[in-house]
Enzyme design. Structure first.
Site, PDB file in Angstrom:
ATOM      1  N   ASP A   1       0.788  -1.228   0.000  1.00  0.00           N
ATOM      2  CA  ASP A   1       0.000   0.000   0.000  1.00  0.00           C
ATOM      3  C   ASP A   1       0.821   1.279   0.000  1.00  0.00           C
ATOM      4  O   ASP A   1       0.328   2.333   0.382  1.00  0.00           O
ATOM      5  CB  ASP A   1      -0.912   0.008   1.227  1.00  0.00           C
ATOM      6  CG  ASP A   1      -0.141  -0.169   2.541  1.00  0.00           C
ATOM      7  OD1 ASP A   1       1.093   0.010   2.553  1.00  0.00           O
ATOM      8  OD2 ASP A   1      -0.785  -0.501   3.558  1.00  0.00           O
TER       9      ASP A   1
ATOM     10  N   ARG B   1       1.239   8.583   9.723  1.00  0.00           N
ATOM     11  CA  ARG B   1       0.886   9.991   9.524  1.00  0.00           C
ATOM     12  C   ARG B   1      -0.370  10.390  10.289  1.00  0.00           C
ATOM     13  O   ARG B   1      -0.457  11.500  10.819  1.00  0.00           O
ATOM     14  CB  ARG B   1       0.670  10.273   8.026  1.00  0.00           C
ATOM     15  CG  ARG B   1       1.934  10.292   7.206  1.00  0.00           C
ATOM     16  CD  ARG B   1       1.636  10.442   5.720  1.00  0.00           C
ATOM     17  NE  ARG B   1       2.866  10.390   4.932  1.00  0.00           N
ATOM     18  CZ  ARG B   1       3.559  11.461   4.553  1.00  0.00           C
ATOM     19  NH1 ARG B   1       3.122  12.664   4.894  1.00  0.00           N
ATOM     20  NH2 ARG B   1       4.653  11.335   3.843  1.00  0.00           N
TER      21      ARG B   1
ATOM     22  N   GLU C   1      -2.298   5.092   2.683  1.00  0.00           N
ATOM     23  CA  GLU C   1      -2.224   3.683   2.301  1.00  0.00           C
ATOM     24  C   GLU C   1      -3.558   3.084   1.859  1.00  0.00           C
ATOM     25  O   GLU C   1      -3.606   2.256   0.940  1.00  0.00           O
ATOM     26  CB  GLU C   1      -1.633   2.864   3.449  1.00  0.00           C
ATOM     27  CG  GLU C   1      -0.161   3.087   3.696  1.00  0.00           C
ATOM     28  CD  GLU C   1       0.139   4.289   4.582  1.00  0.00           C
ATOM     29  OE1 GLU C   1       1.324   4.527   4.890  1.00  0.00           O
ATOM     30  OE2 GLU C   1      -0.823   5.007   4.962  1.00  0.00           O
TER      31      GLU C   1
END
Length: 427
Positions: free
Chosen positions: A140, A255, A176
Site C-alpha cells: 500500500d 501519519r 495507504e
C-alpha cells in the site's frame, strides 16, 4: 472485448451439475489467461518485474523474489524506487537482493506528490527497458500505486501481493488505504493474504479467477530470520531484556498519528515505565523529524527507556522474539508478532487487518493514553489474560505464502495445470 454472456447453470446437485462446475472452472481459467496473453514466445521464461521502495515492501517481497528465482520457467528482475533509502538497503543486504534498476528517488522533506511523480517517471523508463510480462507490486505504499499505474499505462499485466486489505476509511491509514484500493482496481492478479481480504475484493467486483488466497509473505520472511542462537548485528541490542525485567517494544510513526495522538502514546509509555519497575521500553524511532521530535521530548532520558534508530529487520525480528509486549501502529507488525506469540496493542482506531482483532492476537486501544496504559498493565499483571492473547491462533500465514504466490503466477500464465491450494487459517 470479453463476452459478458454466460450460459444458464443447471440446478445445484442436478444432472450435469458436476460438468457445469468443471466448465465454469475452465472458463475462468481461460478468461484469466486470455487477459494475461502477451507477446512472450512459447518456451521463453516469463519475465516478472518486482517493484518496491520501502523496507516493509522489501521484507515481504523478498521471499517471493527468492521463490520466483528458483523457478526455471520464470526470469525475475527487481526495480526499487528507494522511497526509503537506508531502511530499504538493510533488507536488500539481508536477503541478498541486488536490484536491476534503482531509481534512488529519496530526497529530504519529500512530499507524497514528489514521491509519486518521481517514481512514475522513473518506472516508465524501467518498463520500456525491462519489457516484463508481469509487474509485481506489494501492499500500500506510494511506490506500489506508482508501479501499478506505470504498468497500466503500458498495458502490462499487474500482480498485487497483499491485496484486498481494507478499512473503508480513505484517511485511515493515510495514504495507504487509497493506494491499496486504486492498485487493486488496476491489477489482474490479486494475492490476498486471507479469506477476509478475498471477500473484500469480491465485494468490489474483482474477477474471482484472478484472486488467490496465499497467506502473508511477512510470516515467510519472519520465520526465515528468527533464530534461537541469533547474534545481533548491533551489540547494544543483545543486552535486552535486562535480568529480572520484561521487555516492552514500541514502533509508532503513522501519519494519522502525528501530533496530538502521538503525544498521548508517548505519555502513556512514560507512565507505563514509571509505574512498573520491572519493565524496560525499547522504542524504534522513525527518522521522520515529526515523529522523532515528539518521542524524544517525552521519553529521552527516562530511566529504563532506550530510544533507538530503527534496527535492521533481522535484529528487530529477533528482539520481538525476546519481548513480552509490543505496542505499534504498524500494519506488518500486526501480522508478524502473533507468529512469535507476542501480544500486540494496536495504536490505531481502524485497521485493515481485522482478522487479528477477531483472532485475539491484537488488542485495539487506539492512540489514546488511558486505554493504552490500562490494557498494557492488564496484560503485564494478569498471567491468564496474557496467555489468552499470546496463544491465540495466528490468522495470517504458515510460512508458505511465497510458494503459493509463485505457483499462482505459473498457473495464471499457463505454466502449471492447477492453482495452489488456498491458505486456510482454520487449518
Amino acid at each position: 472485448m470479453e463476452s459478458t454472456h454466460r450460459a444458464p447453470r443447471p440446478a445445484a446437485g442436478g444432472e450435469g451439475a458436476g460438468a457445469s462446475r468443471q466448465d465454469d472452472r475452465r472458463s475462468a481459467r481461460e478468461r484469466l489467461r486470455s487477459r494475461l496473453a502477451g507477446t512472450r514466445r512459447p518456451g521463453d521464461p516469463l519475465t516478472v518485474l518486482a517493484v518496491f521502495g520501502t523496507r516493509p515492501e522489501a521484507t515481504k517481497m523478498a521471499p517471493v523474489i527468492q521463490e520466483l528465482g528458483r523457478r526455471p520457467s520464470i526470469r525475475v528482475q527487481v526495480a526499487v524506487t528507494a522511497q526509503h533509502r537506508e531502511l530499504l538497503d538493510q533488507v536488500l543486504d539481508l536477503f541478498g537482493i541486488r536490484p536491476d534498476f534503482d531509481l534512488d528517488i529519496m530526497r529530504p522533506q519529500q512530499t507524497l506528490t514528489d514521491i509519486t511523480t518521481r517514481a512514475l517517471r522513473g518506472l516508465e523508463a524501467v518498463l520500456a527497458q525491462a519489457r516484463p510480462d508481469l509487474v509485481l507490486v506489494h501492499g500500500d505504499t506510494t511506490t506500489t500505486l506508482a508501479g501499478a499505474l506505470a504498468a497500466f499505462y503500458r498495458q502490462v499485466p499487474i500482480g498485487h501481493v497483499e491485496a484486498g486489505l481494507r478499512t473503508y476509511d480513505k484517511y485511515q491509514p493515510f495514504p495507504e488505504e487509497i493506494n491499496r484500493r486504486l492498485t487493486d482496481a488496476l491489477c489482474d492478479l490479486h494475492f490476498a493474504p486471507t479469506p477476509t481480504a478475498r471477500a473484500n475484493l469480491l465485494r468490489e467486483g474483482i474477477d474471482p479467477a484472478g484472486i488467490f488466497v496465499t497467506g502473508n509473505t511477512a510470516i515467510d520472511a519472519l520465520l526465515a530470520v528468527v533464530q534461537r542462537d541469533y547474534r545481533f548485528r548491533r551489540d547494544e541490542l543483545a543486552r535486552f531484556p535486562s535480568p529480572g525485567r520484561r521487555l516492552v517494544l514500541c514502533e509508532a510513526h503513522r501519519r494519522e498519528n502525528w501530533g496530538a495522538p502521538l503525544e498521548e502514546v508517548a505519555r502513556a509509555l512514560r507512565r507505563l515505565v514509571e509505574r512498573n519497575p520491572d519493565v524496560e521500553l525499547v522504542y524504534s524511532v522513525h527518522p521522520n523529524p515529526v515523529v522523532a521530535d515528539t518521542i524524544r521530548r517525552h521519553l529521552e532520558g527516562v530511566e529504563r527507556v532506550a530510544l533507538l534508530d530503527p534496527p535492521e529487520y533481522a535484529d528487530w525480528a529477533n528482539l520481538m522474539a525476546r519481548a513480552t509486549l509490543l505496542l505499534t501502529d504498524s500494519g506488518g507488525l500486526q501480522e508478524e508478532a502473533p507468529a512469535l506469540g507476542l501480544p500486540v496493542l494496536l495504536l490505531r482506531d481502524k485497521t485493515e487487518r481485522p482478522e487479528a482483532i477477531a483472532a485475539g492476537t491484537v488488542l485495539q486501544v487506539g492512540p489514546h493514553e488511558e486505554p493504552i496504559l490500562r490494557e498494557a498493565e492488564r496484560l503485564l499483571r494478569d498471567p491468564e489474560a496474557y496467555r489468552r492473547v499470546a496463544r491465540a491462533r495466528n490468522p495470517f500465514g504458515d510460512g508458505r505464502a511465497a510458494r503459493r504466490t509463485a505457483d499462482a503466477i505459473e498457473y495464471a500464465f499457463g505454466l502449471r495445470p492447477t492453482p495452489p491450494e488456498p491458505w486456510n487459517p482454520e487449518g
